[in-house]
Scaffold this motif. Structure first.
Motif, PDB file in Angstrom:
ATOM      1  N   ARG A  22      -4.378 -30.052 -11.588  1.00  0.00           N
ATOM      2  CA  ARG A  22      -5.050 -29.096 -12.472  1.00  0.00           C
ATOM      3  C   ARG A  22      -4.673 -27.648 -12.181  1.00  0.00           C
ATOM      4  O   ARG A  22      -4.845 -26.769 -13.029  1.00  0.00           O
ATOM      5  CB  ARG A  22      -6.559 -29.303 -12.405  1.00  0.00           C
ATOM      6  N   THR A  23      -4.139 -27.400 -10.998  1.00  0.00           N
ATOM      7  CA  THR A  23      -3.681 -26.057 -10.654  1.00  0.00           C
ATOM      8  C   THR A  23      -2.275 -25.805 -11.166  1.00  0.00           C
ATOM      9  O   THR A  23      -1.940 -24.698 -11.574  1.00  0.00           O
ATOM     10  CB  THR A  23      -3.714 -25.857  -9.125  1.00  0.00           C
ATOM     11  N   ARG A  24      -1.438 -26.853 -11.156  1.00  0.00           N
ATOM     12  CA  ARG A  24      -0.053 -26.683 -11.568  1.00  0.00           C
ATOM     13  C   ARG A  24       0.046 -26.195 -13.009  1.00  0.00           C
ATOM     14  O   ARG A  24      -0.593 -26.694 -13.908  1.00  0.00           O
ATOM     15  CB  ARG A  24       0.704 -28.007 -11.459  1.00  0.00           C
ATOM     16  N   ARG A  25       0.872 -25.203 -13.217  1.00  0.00           N
ATOM     17  CA  ARG A  25       1.177 -24.689 -14.538  1.00  0.00           C
ATOM     18  C   ARG A  25       2.569 -24.085 -14.485  1.00  0.00           C
ATOM     19  O   ARG A  25       3.147 -23.944 -13.398  1.00  0.00           O
ATOM     20  CB  ARG A  25       0.157 -23.629 -14.980  1.00  0.00           C
ATOM     21  N   SER A  26       3.117 -23.767 -15.632  1.00  0.00           N
ATOM     22  CA  SER A  26       4.442 -23.153 -15.676  1.00  0.00           C
ATOM     23  C   SER A  26       4.295 -21.644 -15.562  1.00  0.00           C
ATOM     24  O   SER A  26       3.733 -21.007 -16.465  1.00  0.00           O
ATOM     25  CB  SER A  26       5.154 -23.527 -16.982  1.00  0.00           C
ATOM     26  N   TYR A  27       4.781 -21.089 -14.462  1.00  0.00           N
ATOM     27  CA  TYR A  27       4.705 -19.639 -14.233  1.00  0.00           C
ATOM     28  C   TYR A  27       5.970 -18.968 -14.745  1.00  0.00           C
ATOM     29  O   TYR A  27       7.079 -19.464 -14.540  1.00  0.00           O
ATOM     30  CB  TYR A  27       4.515 -19.345 -12.752  1.00  0.00           C
ATOM     31  N   ARG A  28       5.783 -17.839 -15.395  1.00  0.00           N
ATOM     32  CA  ARG A  28       6.908 -17.061 -15.913  1.00  0.00           C
ATOM     33  C   ARG A  28       6.850 -15.636 -15.345  1.00  0.00           C
ATOM     34  O   ARG A  28       6.811 -14.657 -16.066  1.00  0.00           O
ATOM     35  CB  ARG A  28       6.875 -17.059 -17.447  1.00  0.00           C
ATOM     36  N   GLY A  29       6.819 -15.555 -14.056  1.00  0.00           N
ATOM     37  CA  GLY A  29       6.782 -14.296 -13.334  1.00  0.00           C
ATOM     38  C   GLY A  29       6.453 -14.568 -11.879  1.00  0.00           C
ATOM     39  O   GLY A  29       5.468 -15.256 -11.584  1.00  0.00           O
ATOM     40  N   PHE A  30       7.313 -14.054 -10.972  1.00  0.00           N
ATOM     41  CA  PHE A  30       7.152 -14.363  -9.555  1.00  0.00           C
ATOM     42  C   PHE A  30       7.278 -13.105  -8.712  1.00  0.00           C
ATOM     43  O   PHE A  30       7.909 -12.119  -9.107  1.00  0.00           O
ATOM     44  CB  PHE A  30       8.215 -15.373  -9.111  1.00  0.00           C
ATOM     45  N   GLU A 113       3.253 -13.536 -27.817  1.00  0.00           N
ATOM     46  CA  GLU A 113       2.057 -12.684 -27.876  1.00  0.00           C
ATOM     47  C   GLU A 113       1.723 -12.141 -26.492  1.00  0.00           C
ATOM     48  O   GLU A 113       1.316 -10.980 -26.358  1.00  0.00           O
ATOM     49  CB  GLU A 113       0.885 -13.465 -28.449  1.00  0.00           C
ATOM     50  N   ALA A 114       1.899 -12.965 -25.457  1.00  0.00           N
ATOM     51  CA  ALA A 114       1.642 -12.510 -24.090  1.00  0.00           C
ATOM     52  C   ALA A 114       2.589 -11.383 -23.700  1.00  0.00           C
ATOM     53  O   ALA A 114       2.223 -10.480 -22.937  1.00  0.00           O
ATOM     54  CB  ALA A 114       1.772 -13.674 -23.110  1.00  0.00           C
ATOM     55  N   LEU A 115       3.805 -11.423 -24.252  1.00  0.00           N
ATOM     56  CA  LEU A 115       4.800 -10.395 -23.956  1.00  0.00           C
ATOM     57  C   LEU A 115       4.716  -9.220 -24.935  1.00  0.00           C
ATOM     58  O   LEU A 115       5.505  -8.268 -24.811  1.00  0.00           O
ATOM     59  CB  LEU A 115       6.207 -10.997 -24.029  1.00  0.00           C
ATOM     60  N   ASP A 116       3.797  -9.296 -25.890  1.00  0.00           N
ATOM     61  CA  ASP A 116       3.668  -8.259 -26.934  1.00  0.00           C
ATOM     62  C   ASP A 116       4.962  -8.118 -27.745  1.00  0.00           C
ATOM     63  O   ASP A 116       5.365  -7.009 -28.106  1.00  0.00           O
ATOM     64  CB  ASP A 116       3.281  -6.903 -26.327  1.00  0.00           C
ATOM     65  N   VAL A 117       5.585  -9.249 -28.030  1.00  0.00           N
ATOM     66  CA  VAL A 117       6.793  -9.274 -28.848  1.00  0.00           C
ATOM     67  C   VAL A 117       6.424  -9.790 -30.237  1.00  0.00           C
ATOM     68  O   VAL A 117       5.937 -10.918 -30.371  1.00  0.00           O
ATOM     69  CB  VAL A 117       7.875 -10.180 -28.223  1.00  0.00           C
ATOM     70  N   ASN A 218       2.657 -14.592 -17.458  1.00  0.00           N
ATOM     71  CA  ASN A 218       1.644 -15.465 -16.882  1.00  0.00           C
ATOM     72  C   ASN A 218       0.275 -15.294 -17.533  1.00  0.00           C
ATOM     73  O   ASN A 218      -0.699 -15.911 -17.102  1.00  0.00           O
ATOM     74  CB  ASN A 218       1.545 -15.234 -15.371  1.00  0.00           C
ATOM     75  N   ARG A 219       0.205 -14.452 -18.558  1.00  0.00           N
ATOM     76  CA  ARG A 219      -1.053 -14.334 -19.302  1.00  0.00           C
ATOM     77  C   ARG A 219      -1.316 -15.582 -20.127  1.00  0.00           C
ATOM     78  O   ARG A 219      -2.444 -15.884 -20.489  1.00  0.00           O
ATOM     79  CB  ARG A 219      -0.997 -13.125 -20.236  1.00  0.00           C
TER      80      ARG A 219
END
Length: 235
Positions: A22-30, A113-117, A218-219
């Motif tokens: 349940r914690t695992r997710r795809s992160y797009r920023g490290f 949308e998270a990237l405001d694009v 990651n939003r």
């Protein structure tokens, strides 16, 4: 701001299986912080326990870090600018149909949308696509290669199980990762760059490290459909 996952690893605690899933997710920023070698070794030893057809263990994994990773990123951006792609396996976003296409579109919409694009911002979307080739600033990437047998379906399934086991171990140790099929579009230059034999075919890569919770990418947090939509009970 304290990173929740980072605090898990620093405390020496490993998550339970239920917490991990349940914690695992795809992160797009490290964060740029490298993963300690002993932690990385434990994660890879966990991934090595993945199942495979006839115990063939067909995964051929290349971990790239540091200056080598930076140089690889430059190479991939150059290929991206000239649309010079050489995938080992075909992939077409337009092949997703019905509810699968709807889910794919919902994910893309949420990400931009998270990237405001904006939808019509072609340059912005190209930049967003390019983040894949910067490995979302991760300090490491695992590139997953495989031998070719028959129609490759069973071998690819084995690589997928390895990748999921790796992702779950990353999460259990307070790390994050993201599987990237986009890296597979540059299989040939990656092979040449890392001196990998031609008979090893690239399926995908996993960028990983300590998640940067403040990164715009990651939003986005995608949910999952209810099991009633994907599971049928018989008997």
């Amino acid at each position: 701001m304290t990173n929740k996952l980072t605090s898990i690893e620093s405390d020496g605690r490993v998550l339970s299986f239920s917490e991990t899933v349940r914690t695992r997710r795809s992160y797009r920023g490290f964060l740029p912080t490298p993963v300690p070698q002993d932690t990385l070794t434990r994660v890879l030893e966990d991934a090595q326990r993945a199942p495979s057809n006839c115990n063939t263990q067909p995964w051929n994994v290349h971990i790239v870090s540091g200056q080598k990773l930076a140089a690889l990123s430059v190479l991939l951006h150059e290929k991206h600018q000239t649309s010079d792609t050489t995938p080992d396996f075909t992939f077409d976003m337009n092949h997703f149909y019905g509810v699968y296409g709807e889910r794919k579109n919902a994910q893309g919409k949420a990400y931009y949308e998270a990237l405001d694009v904006a939808r019509g911002d072609i340059d912005g979307r190209k930049r967003a696509s390019g983040y894949n080739l910067s490995f979302f600033n991760a300090p490491h990437v695992a590139l997953l290669f495989m031998p070719s047998f028959g129609d490759n379906v069973r071998v690819a399934g084995d690589i997928g199980m390895y990748g999921q086991t790796l992702l779950l171990s990353l999460a259990a140790h307070g790390l994050g990762g993201i599987p990237q099929t986009s890296l597979g579009f540059y299989a040939e230059p990656i092979r040449q760059f890392l001196n990998i034999p031609q008979d090893m075919k690239m399926l995908f890569g996993i960028s990983f490290g300590y998640p940067d919770e403040s990164a715009p990418g990651n939003r986005m947090k995608m949910d999952r459909v209810d099991i009633s939509e994907s599971v049928t009970f018989h008997g």
